[in-house]
Design a protein around this motif. Structure first.
Motif, short mmCIF file in Angstrom:
data_model
loop_
_atom_site.label_atom_id
_atom_site.label_comp_id
_atom_site.label_asym_id
_atom_site.label_seq_id
_atom_site.Cartn_x
_atom_site.Cartn_y
_atom_site.Cartn_z
N CYS C 98 0.81 -1.22 0.00
CA CYS C 98 0.00 0.00 0.00
C CYS C 98 0.84 1.27 0.00
O CYS C 98 0.32 2.37 -0.12
CB CYS C 98 -0.96 -0.01 1.18
N ALA C 157 -8.66 5.01 -9.73
CA ALA C 157 -7.78 4.33 -8.76
C ALA C 157 -7.02 3.26 -9.53
O ALA C 157 -7.20 3.12 -10.75
CB ALA C 157 -8.59 3.72 -7.62
N GLY C 158 -6.19 2.52 -8.81
CA GLY C 158 -5.38 1.51 -9.48
C GLY C 158 -6.23 0.48 -10.23
O GLY C 158 -5.99 0.19 -11.40
N ALA C 159 -7.24 -0.06 -9.54
CA ALA C 159 -8.06 -1.09 -10.17
C ALA C 159 -8.78 -0.54 -11.39
O ALA C 159 -8.94 -1.23 -12.40
CB ALA C 159 -9.08 -1.62 -9.16
N GLU C 162 -6.31 -0.49 -14.08
CA GLU C 162 -6.17 -1.84 -14.64
C GLU C 162 -7.25 -2.10 -15.68
O GLU C 162 -6.98 -2.59 -16.78
CB GLU C 162 -6.32 -2.90 -13.54
N HIS C 190 -2.13 -9.53 -6.94
CA HIS C 190 -3.15 -8.88 -6.13
C HIS C 190 -4.52 -9.24 -6.69
O HIS C 190 -4.67 -9.42 -7.90
CB HIS C 190 -2.93 -7.36 -6.21
N THR C 192 -7.09 -7.60 -7.43
CA THR C 192 -7.69 -6.77 -8.47
C THR C 192 -7.31 -7.26 -9.86
O THR C 192 -8.09 -7.06 -10.80
CB THR C 192 -7.24 -5.30 -8.34
N ASN C 193 -6.15 -7.90 -10.03
CA ASN C 193 -5.73 -8.30 -11.37
C ASN C 193 -6.69 -9.31 -11.99
O ASN C 193 -7.24 -9.06 -13.07
CB ASN C 193 -4.29 -8.84 -11.37
N THR C 234 3.33 -7.96 -11.96
CA THR C 234 3.61 -6.91 -10.99
C THR C 234 5.12 -6.92 -10.78
O THR C 234 5.70 -7.99 -10.60
CB THR C 234 2.87 -7.21 -9.67
N THR C 238 4.52 -9.12 -5.69
CA THR C 238 3.96 -8.85 -4.36
C THR C 238 4.81 -9.45 -3.24
O THR C 238 4.51 -9.22 -2.06
CB THR C 238 2.52 -9.37 -4.26
N HIS C 289 -1.71 7.43 -5.32
CA HIS C 289 -1.81 7.40 -3.86
C HIS C 289 -0.77 6.49 -3.24
O HIS C 289 -0.70 6.39 -2.01
CB HIS C 289 -3.23 6.99 -3.44
N LYS C 290 0.00 5.85 -4.03
CA LYS C 290 1.11 5.07 -3.46
C LYS C 290 2.40 5.80 -3.80
O LYS C 290 2.92 6.56 -3.00
CB LYS C 290 1.09 3.65 -4.03
N TYR D 98 -5.43 4.21 5.87
CA TYR D 98 -5.93 3.57 4.66
C TYR D 98 -7.16 2.74 5.04
O TYR D 98 -7.67 2.83 6.15
CB TYR D 98 -4.82 2.71 4.05
N CYS D 330 -11.07 -1.45 -5.25
CA CYS D 330 -10.26 -1.65 -4.04
C CYS D 330 -10.21 -0.31 -3.33
O CYS D 330 -11.07 -0.02 -2.50
CB CYS D 330 -8.88 -2.17 -4.47
N THR D 331 -9.28 0.56 -3.69
CA THR D 331 -9.30 1.93 -3.18
C THR D 331 -10.62 2.57 -3.62
O THR D 331 -10.97 2.49 -4.80
CB THR D 331 -8.12 2.72 -3.76
C1 LIG Z 1 -0.42 -4.93 -6.12
C2 LIG Z 1 -1.66 -4.13 -6.21
N1 LIG Z 1 -2.31 -4.04 -7.37
C3 LIG Z 1 -3.43 -3.29 -7.50
C4 LIG Z 1 -3.95 -2.60 -6.44
C5 LIG Z 1 -5.23 -1.85 -6.62
O1 LIG Z 1 -5.07 -0.48 -6.60
P1 LIG Z 1 -6.22 0.48 -6.07
O2 LIG Z 1 -6.45 0.13 -4.65
O3 LIG Z 1 -5.66 1.84 -6.25
O4 LIG Z 1 -7.42 0.28 -6.89
C6 LIG Z 1 -3.31 -2.68 -5.22
C7 LIG Z 1 -3.84 -1.89 -4.08
O5 LIG Z 1 -3.90 -2.13 -2.96
C8 LIG Z 1 -2.13 -3.44 -5.09
O6 LIG Z 1 -1.50 -3.52 -3.92
#
Ligand SMILES: Cc1ncc(COP(=O)(O)O)c(C=O)c1O
Ligand SMILES: Cc1ncc(COP(=O)(O)O)c(C=O)c1O
Lengths: 452, 510, 510, 452
Positions: C98, C157-159, C162, C190, C192-193, C234, C238, C289-290, D98, D330-331
């Motif tokens: 995070c 956001a990240g997801a 993606e 993670h 979300t992938n 990634t 991770t 945000h990271k 968070y 997620c976020t």
């Molecule tokens: C490795 C990894 N990928 C993707 C995400 C998803 O990003 P976000 O939370 O910004 O959507 C995270 C977030 O915690 C993550 O740690």
């Protein structure tokens, strides 16, 4: 109502609980002749929307230093305030607490005050400092009164005319009812206090001798000379500083024999806010600690033996000592002493030095520029300066200000503003430079001068 | 109110304090950091100066002992520090006489507008019209609320306002030919009153209070004479009791050619309901950080405007602010002025907040006083069965209990106060009034909601019971604060020892 | 590091929680307040409307159940609430993956400038030039750091980034004639992938990691074929391990006509040191945000800009921002665009903060990566004797221990995590990577100073010892937090019960 | 360096402790071909002083709503944000935490989310709401996908053209790769969705039917009609709201049979910030809770039996369910859900109603003013509105905007801005009114129109 949470019903319940039939019952012992039942003569309540609009319009009529290139100083210097400072000051735990009378639930404030005392002591080269004074002028007055208490039965205080005129006016105001004489010593050609006149004025009746450095004209004074003159007659030497960044490049009063240092610490991240709230300080030798005015925080231990801080030596203070107290001060400048502490923590050793070096370099650049001008301007004094100097303005101070204003430059402070009741130095403009002004700003001012 | 069987919880297993990141991490001067800084400036854009060459032996090369820390260190340090404080924003702050009311957030926003906050006092007056108008408006509002001829906004806090008032009184007497010698002060007065009188060059004559805790008119008559410059009183007084005979008192004082000074620290009890000038008061300071909600900031700043009757107007400090048909200016041309109490014009930022507050309430500001008095009376009513009340006259904005009942069990006001911390509340004032030994002076203010009053009352009652059932817990309190009860006497002893300044009063240079 | 004999302190006597104002005061919906409000509007300055007449039976007269509270209540409530949170500003926040780095305060100040914060997305473009230029500059900076042809700032956001990337990949395949079927995702990924791949309409094919925790190239080769649309990896993965063979991997992927997607969540490990485009990556999201320090805000917001190789540029979401010699404009005329991922242009306020951060570091931003990696390795080095490390390949920005040693004593990662709270630190990530059972994923970031790392290490070691000497304390942890260990399983059971919504998932209407 | 506390010496000590001889050692597994030893191609670091100057200049080029009279809406409405909100959001404990994975040290965030869920549920008349979505459009898409999962094997979604065009564009974007058909229903004369066409379009293959109210033209739609049309064919009814204050004067979707409510909650004290971050929401019936996307907070007890909150039903989520998750989110929008919660707490029952009533009254005043004009303007639709309406501009939208701009008025949003890829409604200006605009502002706009 606005900040009265209880609704009419809830108030009625409380009234019933106390056994009153109306609010008026609670005010029964107020003489009826003066008791007002009707609403006070003010407009109806203003909402936040209206307050923002109305006060926003007022604020828009003032020159904000963030929008102007500013050379304003004269005892209050606008330095960089780190972004985090104003944000952390909003933390309710700091903002809405009061004097830390109860140390177990005030370690935050107490630790910060202890740090403030340490910063001030280190900067001024003194053993100790108090928790803050209102601002520079009253700190100076309290220093003089403290010196009198420490020296016993003396009646005269010798002060340099290089001390900020408002500080001197305050001294006369506060001392009006004491049987003390105030002797003022003029400045020499170089803008520093006439050393011979100073030494000559000090006699056995003198309890304190005071100088300001850099003085009100920006000129650096000699602490050594002050200490020597004072100590020759067993008087105490008081050093006034209101541009604290100077102490990162100039020897501090405490290291040069000065007994009490006092003045204004607003340079450290305190917003100018039209001149207040600021943060006065008073620092001195350990030997004088029982006569210091104001609050002091000390380190001790709790019931578990863990280190902790509390207010101390409070038998000096009005709430215990009443008319024999060392001062009548109660509420001080807590939040802005905290702002200064935060700023100093971030500046640290490096930041203090770097900021002072930038102020100095920019001032020297501007002075060199002034010297190279062919027009009707000159440096008023030959003495060394730190970040402010007096510019003699042939065309008159107001003409310079007006022409600079067209370029969104605040060219400086007319000396007359510091000394409106006085008569001298009407052609002098005090020009102060801080790290906030980029070179383009310095050149802009020089262009204005060149245009005459 | 709630009735709870068990008042305490079982033991907790805390990590060793030295390993617990939330507690006791000391001052920033303790940690051994080096080479760090938290402020970064633009690269110098002019030739560097050479201070050694310029200043010779007056040059200083470094401030030895100063912190070396990064923004991260500093933000964390002050965040952690703040978490060790109680504050109004966390719960009822019962500290009597200090009027710890809610500090509205709009005030902070307005005071931070760049056009107020980032303005210089010596900027040209035509570029400062907003600031001057604001001060002028505040003076008008305070005049409306007090009935005085003028109000100076210059004093930095209440005590500084007292001194301003005392100096004006003295200047008026001097002008009339005789400065006089004494100032009368009741024995219930706050410490700043006698201290102020002294610093204005007067001797203090103390007046003993009567059995109701108010002024004894016979006592007053016996001490009032042509040597008396002024009587300084507090209304309601520090017991929260209104001087019922204030009109008679004013007359007696005026008959001797003395002035009546009102300590306005307790203005919250009657703002908008009584105009002090109507009571015959000649001069009064207001604590904007009390009545008008500006934050106490862990000790300050405040502001102590002083209102005066017409006779004292000539003596006001300079500058005053004058309104010439919408153009505002400073007036320094006042021959009888006492001079100045400080640099510039006052704690301007505090004035901004106070005016914001006043316009937010407008013509309903008297509800502040009404509810402050109501809340205090509610607490009084609920706690009277549990705590002793020495003076039983009607309470206004505060109520002063004492520890007579608890003392019988071997516990004192300080024990009750410290135990209150374990319940999450800030203790009452204990240091005065001196006429109530073991005082517990409680001022809830109007901004406490009913449920918070009840929670405070519950806690106070629980403690009264603990004093009977578990005195050792009360005596050993507090138990749950970042530090335990401090050795304050030891601190003072150590602090007064010659040469003890570091590390007692400041961190030593490492 | 410090060696302490006793790790725990004696018992404390807390006040009953129901009487302690600092704890467990519940939600604002609990309290019985009535007739209060915290917002006051100007008096209505036009004739009032009559909604009943206007809307008929569609008129609603009140929002039943809503709060009735005053500003005082609300400010206190949220102040108290905040005090129950751990945060970066209070101590090291070890939550791996995070990137809980310091959130600079200047970013907050800049983002709050009225010219950014109080601007409307549909204001005329010529009155929004500052905003557009800012976005354009941020895109340039991210291009410089990644090597991509363009970067869209739109994803929330990240997801969401993606998904944007996956949709562009799919659009490119569609345009090339075949959308393809699968997306390859390593088992260390993670959550979300795989979720993203699914929402882009792909089936997920999982790749088993090799003994080093990295991609198994044989496994990859065996699953790579013309049905594969993309590989999502990634870097560092991770586990904090860099894919040493990334160049080979890229080549293998490209040889099959597939795209290489990089989850940029771990960009902090190499920002300024490696440009992802140079590694053969075709598309990558960044979590501002990271890596770029924008605050996590208790769950968000974030921003997930996506950088793409030239081949994917036509598919970017609209609008893009174009710079016509200093005049900035939105471009919507992009025929192959995937469309839009959200309203307006992205989380603009987050973008402001990120650009502020980037210009604050400028060409020294690679020091971020260097120190993030250094700090993680320091923790690894110090904790390796005490915690088991399943994968021992070099660590980058984070290190993933597990609870193998503690499990032998009957304690698990969750016990260590909960006990860490008693020491004032936020626990590591435990929910993934799934290939490390009992994971303790620790990411200190570059913004932790040495002494904070040491304090964290001390705490972790103390806990490892406690697991041996006082397992019941660890098992019962936390002991000093506002609440004790929660019954999360019970909560889920209760929440999933039909009809249980109030008070389980929301407050009931009183 | 800026936010890297460790000094070079301290870093060297850490390097030594890990046994590395240089930083490069730590990056040994990065292929050399892509490893950069030199500094990245960016300018040198900028100080806070420079950042303030540089970004301040950028911000000065934008029209700030606090300085203009604004009628901008189009899905994002600028309401009053109480002063305390932005200040409390700065508290590090909220700002720099968070997702509350660890409930014991996150009760602050968790309690606030529980309150957010409650506010949204009460406002929309639904049983439950989640912890927030990114913003309105993606919340809408997620609602559609959720409806699909809940109805099994259906393939069609029927949507009104009164839904914000950007929401519809997002729907097409996200659904591009699913085998679903999107059918759009046009609006009738009155600006509301054609009820007959809607009912006709819904068939057995339809899994969801969606309306927005007030719709993108400001017109209030019928939830009853929506629910009836959807339920007739066992489809789910989705109600979109992006001006949440409307729900203080209009029946909520949940009370009128709508199954899922979603949209944008930024009206509650969230700064417009050029369109983001905002705060999406999604609310639905209890029966659907296992299919809801995003986080959910639930109430439970701790080991002592005290009430406490934690994340719950997380087996729906990506970190556990991976490709089978209900969403990949997620976020989320935590901090601005908190801002909305704070604002709603302060507004409360009274403030919600009062604000909505003021918006309504001011809009009706402006509409009445428009109707009384004799010039080339008219209300585009006859349907009822709340605080926004479509103005048909004879002289062209741009001409109106330009003339208003001279008076420091932002007259409204050209409908074309919402739908840049579309072609219709080029002569429509959306005019939105909130409580921030005083009567003088309304009259100012009318004067502008009158000048044509
Ligand atoms: C490795 C990894 N990928 C993707 C995400 C998803 O990003 P976000 O939370 O910004 O959507 C995270 C977030 O915690 C993550 O740690
Ligand atoms: C009754 C009374 N008078 C005077 C003062 C002094 O006011 P200040 O602290 O503002 O100087 C106080 C403050 O505590 C007080 O309570």
């Amino acid at each position: 109502m606005r900040y009265i949470p209880n609704s009419p019903d809830e108030r009625a319940a409380l009234l019933a609980a106390v056994g009153a039939s109306s609010v008026d019952d609670l005010f029964a012992t107020v003489p009826r002749a003066v008791y007002h039942r009707e609403a006070p003569p003010l407009p109806p309540p203003a909402s936040e929307i209206e307050v923002r609009r109305d006060f926003g319009a007022l604020a828009a009529r003032d020159a904000s230093l963030s929008e102007w290139t500013s050379f304003l100083g004269g005892g209050l210097y606008s330095h960089h305030s780190p972004a985090f400072v104003s944000q952390l000051l909003l933390r309710g735990e700091f903002l809405t607490a009061y004097t830390p009378y109860q140390p177990e639930v005030s370690q935050g404030t107490l630790t910060a005050v202890y740090e403030f005392q340490t910063h001030i002591a280190l900067l001024t080269g003194q053993d100790i400092a108090n928790a803050s004074m209102y601002e520079g002028a009253s700190a100076f007055v309290e220093a003089v009164l403290m010196a009198e208490r420490l020296t016993k039965k003396k009646t005269k205080v010798v002060v340099s005319q290089g001390i900020h005129p408002e500080y001197l006016l305050c001294l006369r105001t506060y001392l009006a009812n004491f049987p003390f004489t105030i002797v003022e010593i003029p400045l020499g050609e170089d803008g520093a206090t006439d050393a011979a006149a100073l030494a000559a004025a000090v006699d056995d009746a003198t309890f304190a001798v005071a100088l300001q450095s850099p003085n009100a004209f920006g000129v650096v004074e000699s602490w050594d000379g002050l200490a020597a003159a004072a100590h020759a007659k067993n008087a105490l030497a008081i050093g006034v500083v209101n541009e604290m960044f100077s102490l990162a490049v100039l020897q501090p009063p405490g290291a040069r024999g000065v007994d009490i240092a006092c003045g204004e610490a607003a340079s450290f991240g305190v917003p100018p806010s039209f001149g207040g709230p600021l943060v006065g300080f008073l620092a001195c030798r350990d030997a004088f600690k029982r006569q210091i005015p104001g609050r002091l925080v000390g380190k001790t231990v709790d019931a578990d033996g863990s280190p902790a801080f509390c207010l101390t030596l409070s038998t000096r203070e009005q709430h215990i000592r009443r008319e024999k107290a060392t001062s009548n001060i109660c509420t001080n400048q807590g939040l802005f002493a905290l702002a200064a502490t935060m700023t100093l923590s971030a500046l640290g050793k490096q930041g203090l030095r770097e900021t002072a070096m930038q102020c100095l370099a920019k001032t020297e650049y501007l002075k060199a520029g002034v010297k190279s001008l062919t027009g009707p301007f000159s440096l008023a004094f030959s003495g060394k300066t730190f970040n402010e100097f007096a510019l003699r303005c042939g065309p008159g101070v107001e003409a310079v200000l007006a022409r600079a204003e067209e370029k969104k430059i605040l060219a400086g402070v007319p000396f007359a503003r510091l000394d409106p009741l006085g008569a001298g130095h009407r052609d002098l403009l005090l020009v102060a430079v801080t790290e906030r002004v980029p070179r383009a700003g310095l050149d802009g001012l020089l262009d204005v001068l060149r245009s005459f | 109110m709630t009735d709870h069987g068990t008042l305490t919880e079982g033991p907790l297993v805390r990590a060793d304090a030295r390993l617990d990141r939330r507690r006791r991490f000391g001052s920033l001067f303790d940690a051994a950091r080096s080479g760090r800084t938290g402020v970064h400036l633009p690269t110098l854009d002019v030739p560097p100066a050479d201070p050694a060459a310029l200043y010779g032996d007056a040059h200083r090369t470094e401030v030895a002992g100063e912190i070396e820390a990064n923004e991260v260190d500093v933000v964390r340090h002050f965040t952690r520090l703040s978490q060790m404080n109680f504050a109004i924003d966390t719960a009822l702050y019962s500290l009597g006489s200090c009027t710890m009311k809610h500090n509205p957030r709009i005030n902070e926003e307005i005071a931070r507008l760049a056009g107020f906050n980032d303005t210089h006092p010596y900027a040209p007056v035509h570029l400062s019209q907003g600031n001057l108008e604001l001060m002028w408006r505040l003076e008008q509002a305070l005049k409306a609320l007090t009935g005085f001829a003028r109000v100076t906004l210059q004093p930095s806090a209440g005590a500084n306002g007292e001194l301003t008032g005392a100096l004006m009184i003295r200047a008026a007497h001097v002008k009339a030919g005789n400065p006089r010698k004494n100032v009368l002060v009741p024995d219930s007065a706050h410490g700043t009153n006698p201290a102020t009188a002294h610093f204005a060059g007067y001797d203090v004559v103390e007046l003993a209070s009567n059995a109701h805790g108010t002024l004894d008119l016979a006592e007053l008559a016996s001490k009032l004479n042509e040597d008396v410059a002024a009587l300084m009183i507090t209304v309601p007084n520090t017991l929260g009791v209104f001087e019922e005979r204030i009109l008679d008192i004013a007359k007696m004082v005026h008959d001797k050619g003395a002035y009546l000074y009102l300590d306005g620290a307790n203005f919250n009890a009657f703002v908008g309901k009584v105009r002090p000038a109507d009571m015959g008061v000649d001069v009064m300071h207001m604590n904007l950080h009390k009545t008008f909600s500006t934050p106490h900031g862990g000790g300050g700043p405040g502001a102590g405007p002083v209102g005066v009757a017409p006779a004292l107007v000539p003596f006001l400090p300079v500058p005053t602010i004058e309104n010439d048909r919408g153009i505002f200016r400073f007036d320094v041309d006042r021959p009888d002025t006492i001079g100045k109490m400080r640099t510039f014009y006052g704690n301007f930022g505090v004035l901004v907040r106070a005016l914001t507050y006043i316009v937010s309430y407008g013509n309903r500001i008297h509800e502040v006083a009404e509810n402050a008095v109501l809340n205090a009376n509610y607490i009084r009513k609920k706690l009277e069965p549990f705590y002793h009340l020495k003076y039983t006259a009607p309470s206004y904005h505060e109520v002063v209990f004492d520890d007579k009942k608890q003392a019988a069990l071997g516990l004192h006001n300080i024990d009750v106060a410290k135990r209150l911390m374990d319940f999450g509340f800030h203790p009452p004032t204990m240091s005065f009034p001196l006429i109530v030994p073991g005082a517990l002076m409680i001022e809830p203010t109007e901004s406490e909601p009913r449920e918070e009053l009840d929670a405070f009352i519950d806690a106070m009652i629980a403690i009264a019971k603990e004093c009977e059932t578990a005195p050792e817990i009360v005596h050993g309190a507090p138990h749950t604060t970042p530090v335990r009860r401090l050795d304050e006497a030891g601190a003072a002893r150590e602090a007064s020892r010659p040469g003890s300044f570091a590390p007692v009063l400041r961190a030593p240079v490492r």
